[in-house]
Design a protein around this motif. Structure first.
Motif, PDB file in Angstrom:
ATOM      1  N   PHE A 189       0.825  -1.217   0.000  1.00  0.00           N
ATOM      2  CA  PHE A 189       0.000   0.000   0.000  1.00  0.00           C
ATOM      3  C   PHE A 189       0.851   1.255   0.000  1.00  0.00           C
ATOM      4  CE2 PHE A 189       0.344  -0.836   4.644  1.00  0.00           C
ATOM      5  CZ  PHE A 189       0.880   0.370   5.053  1.00  0.00           C
ATOM      6  N   HIS A 190       2.158   1.112   0.212  1.00  0.00           N
ATOM      7  CA  HIS A 190       3.046   2.264   0.192  1.00  0.00           C
ATOM      8  C   HIS A 190       3.858   2.256  -1.103  1.00  0.00           C
ATOM      9  CE1 HIS A 190       5.774   5.372   1.856  1.00  0.00           C
ATOM     10  NE2 HIS A 190       4.697   5.697   2.524  1.00  0.00           N
ATOM     11  N   SER A 191       4.462   3.388  -1.424  1.00  0.00           N
ATOM     12  CA  SER A 191       5.023   3.590  -2.761  1.00  0.00           C
ATOM     13  C   SER A 191       6.122   2.595  -3.133  1.00  0.00           C
ATOM     14  CB  SER A 191       5.530   5.026  -2.913  1.00  0.00           C
ATOM     15  OG  SER A 191       6.305   5.413  -1.809  1.00  0.00           O
ATOM     16  N   THR A 192       7.013   2.227  -2.205  1.00  0.00           N
ATOM     17  CA  THR A 192       8.111   1.330  -2.560  1.00  0.00           C
ATOM     18  C   THR A 192       7.615  -0.065  -2.914  1.00  0.00           C
ATOM     19  OG1 THR A 192       9.629   2.529  -1.116  1.00  0.00           O
ATOM     20  CG2 THR A 192      10.288   0.328  -1.804  1.00  0.00           C
ATOM     21  N   GLY A 193       6.822  -0.646  -2.007  1.00  0.00           N
ATOM     22  CA  GLY A 193       6.294  -1.973  -2.292  1.00  0.00           C
ATOM     23  C   GLY A 193       5.450  -1.982  -3.551  1.00  0.00           C
ATOM     24  N   PHE A 194       4.636  -0.940  -3.731  1.00  0.00           N
ATOM     25  CA  PHE A 194       3.789  -0.839  -4.913  1.00  0.00           C
ATOM     26  C   PHE A 194       4.627  -0.756  -6.185  1.00  0.00           C
ATOM     27  CE2 PHE A 194       1.924   2.222  -7.964  1.00  0.00           C
ATOM     28  CZ  PHE A 194       0.882   1.425  -8.447  1.00  0.00           C
ATOM     29  N   ALA A 195       5.638   0.100  -6.192  1.00  0.00           N
ATOM     30  CA  ALA A 195       6.455   0.288  -7.384  1.00  0.00           C
ATOM     31  C   ALA A 195       7.214  -0.980  -7.759  1.00  0.00           C
ATOM     32  CB  ALA A 195       7.426   1.446  -7.170  1.00  0.00           C
ATOM     33  N   LEU A 196       7.822  -1.647  -6.761  1.00  0.00           N
ATOM     34  CA  LEU A 196       8.578  -2.855  -7.061  1.00  0.00           C
ATOM     35  C   LEU A 196       7.661  -3.994  -7.481  1.00  0.00           C
ATOM     36  CD1 LEU A 196      11.701  -3.108  -6.953  1.00  0.00           C
ATOM     37  CD2 LEU A 196      10.858  -1.182  -5.632  1.00  0.00           C
ATOM     38  N   TRP A 197       6.465  -4.081  -6.850  1.00  0.00           N
ATOM     39  CA  TRP A 197       5.497  -5.075  -7.316  1.00  0.00           C
ATOM     40  C   TRP A 197       5.161  -4.815  -8.780  1.00  0.00           C
ATOM     41  CZ3 TRP A 197       0.680  -4.023  -9.381  1.00  0.00           C
ATOM     42  CH2 TRP A 197      -0.042  -5.164  -9.786  1.00  0.00           C
ATOM     43  N   GLY A 198       4.882  -3.556  -9.129  1.00  0.00           N
ATOM     44  CA  GLY A 198       4.467  -3.222 -10.482  1.00  0.00           C
ATOM     45  C   GLY A 198       5.527  -3.535 -11.520  1.00  0.00           C
ATOM     46  N   VAL A 199       6.743  -3.068 -11.298  1.00  0.00           N
ATOM     47  CA  VAL A 199       7.804  -3.282 -12.289  1.00  0.00           C
ATOM     48  C   VAL A 199       8.166  -4.765 -12.362  1.00  0.00           C
ATOM     49  CG1 VAL A 199      10.190  -2.744 -12.883  1.00  0.00           C
ATOM     50  CG2 VAL A 199       8.694  -0.942 -12.026  1.00  0.00           C
ATOM     51  N   GLY A 200       8.254  -5.417 -11.196  1.00  0.00           N
ATOM     52  CA  GLY A 200       8.582  -6.838 -11.199  1.00  0.00           C
ATOM     53  C   GLY A 200       7.519  -7.669 -11.897  1.00  0.00           C
ATOM     54  N   THR A 201       6.244  -7.339 -11.663  1.00  0.00           N
ATOM     55  CA  THR A 201       5.154  -8.076 -12.303  1.00  0.00           C
ATOM     56  C   THR A 201       5.130  -7.820 -13.806  1.00  0.00           C
ATOM     57  OG1 THR A 201       3.862  -7.949 -10.260  1.00  0.00           O
ATOM     58  CG2 THR A 201       2.653  -8.481 -12.264  1.00  0.00           C
ATOM     59  N   ALA A 202       5.467  -6.613 -14.214  1.00  0.00           N
ATOM     60  CA  ALA A 202       5.546  -6.304 -15.641  1.00  0.00           C
ATOM     61  C   ALA A 202       6.597  -7.161 -16.344  1.00  0.00           C
ATOM     62  CB  ALA A 202       5.865  -4.824 -15.842  1.00  0.00           C
ATOM     63  N   LEU A 203       7.591  -7.613 -15.604  1.00  0.00           N
ATOM     64  CA  LEU A 203       8.632  -8.476 -16.161  1.00  0.00           C
ATOM     65  C   LEU A 203       8.298  -9.952 -15.976  1.00  0.00           C
ATOM     66  CD1 LEU A 203      11.764  -6.471 -14.955  1.00  0.00           C
ATOM     67  CD2 LEU A 203      10.971  -6.749 -17.316  1.00  0.00           C
ATOM     68  N   GLY A 204       7.069 -10.242 -15.567  1.00  0.00           N
ATOM     69  CA  GLY A 204       6.629 -11.628 -15.467  1.00  0.00           C
ATOM     70  C   GLY A 204       7.040 -12.345 -14.203  1.00  0.00           C
TER      71      GLY A 204
END
Length: 545
Positions: free
Chosen positions: A251-266
């Motif tokens: 729910f905070h920016s770091t976890g959200f950002a890393l989840w997003g970029v990592g998930t975008a890479l599969g």
């Protein structure tokens, strides 16, 4: 002339970001149709939903996330997100409205992130550390039209208006489901999983600030360029189709950002509702994880397990540890790399300015505690109290950042100070002779004691080096003679019995006399929020009894 220079910088940043994304595998510019499709989805349903939709298209049977209830594939997560979106629209929540989610890290939170975008709704991610009064104030300010929440937070959401659509995002079974409240599991199992009508544009996202100085502000983002991912990928070699253990709150920016970029890479994300140091080691080993995303206090607890516990787990797959959220002390920086190898990346940024800089493992060995250098498209500047640019190395100044992640202002209408296109971070910083940046504390944390300026972080980092100190906070308290004096709150290391005079002498030996705390108070724990930031206002500053 300045506009031409800005235009050239934007072009340079864009081409630089494109090269990073191509190198990392985030976008393949040899397939322009796919790039156009990704950009269009980003604009209509938002980055979180677009990322999962892409995964469902490209590798539907690959694992997207694992939590304590098992694993969801990209196709399953895609269908469940559709079901939630269709349910919210059928419940009468109008596109453009704001819905809230108060949830720990698990499939329910990720489904909410995706479902909101697909329904054309703006999602406000609430802090799991909220009390009822604080939550009610934020929910009213953000004009919440529907609410998803974990069962454990049922009492906190009681203050919401009657009739507001409510959904339980996680059920522990400790209490009956209230009348009129739906369970997200039932919605995604029995609901309509067809793709909902495409919104005209993404309604955006509200990520709350840490709230260490008062009521958390809502930082709104209605546009997220795909190139924003380059801010992370330029300096952090996030793997493709690997596994990430994320214990930093999503729910905070770091976890959200890393989840997003990592998930975008599969990548598969391994999520844990509550942090436990040894269970995190087990999760890394059991999932053969490539990457861990955490905050410094979590790593402190993992290191404190000691080598005998750590070596029980096969951590040979771990290549990257990304930390952010609070200051990394030089002592912890060295201890982490000694325990887990040279795999630590120290990310510095904020909810408002996104990613400002990243320190690599080699830079942290060279200068423990540094926040490193700016990634592609991020630009850093220091200004003095008169808003004049500081260019000399070693001179402390107010840090401002300019990058490709636009901040649209707080939801209460306030803005951060901007100078020449650079936005204030609220932090003080300096650069060393090799260009590495160091955070010196908050600009409003400065204490004037006997006419001398003192930044608590400098004293905290020094005390953290003492072998008998497990955690430390330094604040200013009123003093009749000096105006303000320093008070140190110390959490003892396990089994240690530090003496007050020894701790004072440790500071006196290494810093100026006026930086020696007059008061030393031993405590069992320090008040920190879920991202590990110290909440100084909760420390007692009145007379000692």
């Amino acid at each position: 002339m300045a506009s031409i220079r800005d235009h050239l910088q934007t072009l340079s940043d864009t081409f630089g970001a494109m090269r990073v994304l191509q190198r990392a595998g985030a976008l393949d510019f040899k397939k322009p149709r796919e790039v156009v499709k990704a950009v269009k989805r980003n604009e209509t349903v938002g980055a979180p939903a677009a990322i999962v939709m892409h995964g469902a298209d490209e590798y539907p049977d690959a694992p997207a996330l694992t939590d304590e209830r098992g694993t969801l594939t990209f196709a399953e997560l895609d269908q469940q997100s559709n079901a939630l979106a269709n349910e919210l629209l059928a419940a009468g929540v109008a596109p453009g409205s704001v819905i809230g989610v108060l949830a720990r890290d698990h499939r329910g939170l990720i489904t909410a992130l995706n479902g909101a975008g697909r329904a054309g709704l703006r999602l406000a991610m609430m802090n799991t550390g909220f009390g009822q009064t604080q939550f009610t104030e934020v929910a009213a300010r953000e004009k919440i039209a529907a609410m998803l929440y974990d069962e454990e937070f049922a009492d906190i959401v009681d203050g919401l208006p009657t009739g507001l659509p409510r959904y339980l995002s996680w059920v522990d079974g400790q209490r009956p489901v209230p009348e009129g409240v739906k369970v997200l599991d039932d919605v995604v199992t029995n609901g309509d999983t067809s793709t909902p009508p495409e919104p005209e544009s993404w309604a955006g996202l509200v990520i709350l600030t840490s709230g260490t100085t008062g009521l958390p502000k809502g930082a709104q983002r209605g546009k997220v360029s795909p190139f924003t991912s380059a801010l992370l990928l330029d300096r952090i070699p996030i793997p493709e189709r690997g596994t990430m253990v994320i214990v930093s709150p999503v729910f905070h920016s770091t976890g959200f950002a890393l989840w997003g970029v990592g998930t975008a890479l599969g990548n598969k994300s391994v999520l844990m509702r509550r942090f436990d140091a040894e269970k995190t080691l087990a999760a890394i080993a059991d999932n053969r994880a490539d990457m861990l995303v955490a905050v410094p206090t979590m790593l402190h607890r993992m290191v404190a397990l000691g080598p005998d516990v750590i070596k029980k787990y096969d951590l040979s797959s771990l290549k990257i540890i990304v930390i952010a959220g609070s200051a990394l002390s030089p002592t912890l920086s060295e201890a982490v790399q000694d325990a887990f190898g040279d795999v630590l990346y120290n990310l510095y940024g904020s909810t408002e300015v996104a990613v400002a800089s990243v320190a690599t493992p080699s830079e942290l060995r060279q200068a423990p505690g540094t926040v490193g250098r700016a990634p592609v498209s991020s630009h850093l500047a220091l200004f003095d109290d008169k808003d004049q640019r500081i260019t000399e190395n070693g001179v402390r100044g107010r840090l401002f950042v300019k990058n490709g992640a636009p901040f649209e202002g707080y939801t209460d209408g306030r803005q951060k100070q901007v100078i020449d296109g650079y936005m204030s971070t609220g932090d003080m910083a300096r650069f060393d002779e090799s260009g590495l940046m160091f955070i010196e504390g908050r600009d409003d944390d400065m204490i004037v004691s006997g006419g001398e300026n003192v930044y608590p972080l400098e004293v905290e980092n020094l005390l953290a080096e003492h072998p008998h100190v497990a955690d430390v906070a330094v604040v200013g308290v009123e003093d009749d003679e000096f105006g303000t004096r320093l008070r140190a709150f110390i959490v003892r290391s396990e089994g240690a019995d530090p003496q007050i005079e020894d701790l004072k002498q440790h500071v006196k030996t290494n810093l100026a006399r006026y930086k020696v705390p007059r008061d030393v108070v031993f405590v069992d724990d320090l008040p920190r929020n879920p991202t590990g930031k110290l909440v100084r206002r909760l420390l007692p500053t009145g007379p000692l009894t």
